[in-house]
Design an enzyme around this catalytic site. Structure first.
Site, short mmCIF file in Angstrom:
data_model
loop_
_atom_site.label_atom_id
_atom_site.label_comp_id
_atom_site.label_asym_id
_atom_site.label_seq_id
_atom_site.Cartn_x
_atom_site.Cartn_y
_atom_site.Cartn_z
N ASN A 1 0.85 -1.19 0.00
CA ASN A 1 0.00 0.00 0.00
C ASN A 1 0.89 1.25 0.00
OD1 ASN A 1 -1.83 2.05 0.54
ND2 ASN A 1 -2.24 1.39 2.63
N CYS B 1 -4.39 0.32 5.83
CA CYS B 1 -3.92 -1.07 5.86
C CYS B 1 -3.61 -1.54 7.29
CB CYS B 1 -2.72 -1.25 4.95
SG CYS B 1 -1.37 -0.11 5.26
N GLU C 1 -7.32 4.61 17.27
CA GLU C 1 -8.65 4.61 16.67
C GLU C 1 -9.69 4.01 17.62
OE1 GLU C 1 -8.74 2.92 12.74
OE2 GLU C 1 -7.42 4.47 11.93
#
Length: 172
Positions: free
Chosen positions: A124, A132, A159
């Site tokens: 990526n 990713c 997150e």
């Protein structure tokens, strides 16, 4: 001709690359990232206030402040058709959640290609923006990450924390 800028972030310096004078992001690389292209391919150092860099910098700042959960910067991702499918599917993995390599393989219609999904994931070119880091092993364990497992752990923990607390303030 490509241009680049280097920004500080909570996960270390990030090199942002735009190619052919386009207003699209073609690379976001972490320091000592696996599969890091040679620095010559980054082109000339650009003004961080120019596009697409100013937009990406603002969105990264908001992301690391816990205020942005989905990036919407224009991307120019160069890879095989299979890699393109994987990278598109990664953008659908919700903020604060994870998916396994096998589940991602099923999502793109190639249920027996979990290892190939892992390889595409590792290539990526725009980590964080194309998330990713949200892909984990079949048992939920942290497996490979081009930016290093410490950064993957940081991003996932960050997150999870911000998605359950409604946001935190982190200096960028």
């Amino acid at each position: 001709m490509p241009t680049h800028v280097v920004l500080d972030s909570p996960v270390g310096p990030l090199t942002l690359v735009a190619t052919d004078g386009a207003l699209t992001l073609s690379g976001l690389y972490m320091e000592k990232q696996r599969h890091l292209p040679s620095e010559e391919t980054f082109g000339a150092l650009a003004d961080a206030d120019s596009e697409p860099f100013a937009t990406v910098a603002a969105q990264l700042s908001a992301y690391f402040a816990g205020e942005l959960t989905e990036f919407d910067v224009p991307l120019a991702l160069h890879g095989t058709p299979f890699q393109q499918r994987v990278w598109a599917a990664l953008q659908e993995v919700p903020y604060g959640e994870t998916i396994t390599y096998g589940e991602l393989a099923v999502e793109i219609g190639s249920p027996s290609a979990s290892r190939a999904v892992g390889l595409a994931n590792g290539r990526n070119p725009v980590g964080v923006v194309v998330p990713c880091h949200r892909v984990v092993g079949s048992t939920g364990s942290l497996t490979g990450y081009g930016g290093g497992l410490d950064r993957k752990r940081y991003l996932l923990d960050f997150e999870r924390k911000t998605s359950t607390s409604g946001g935190v303030t982190t200096l960028f």
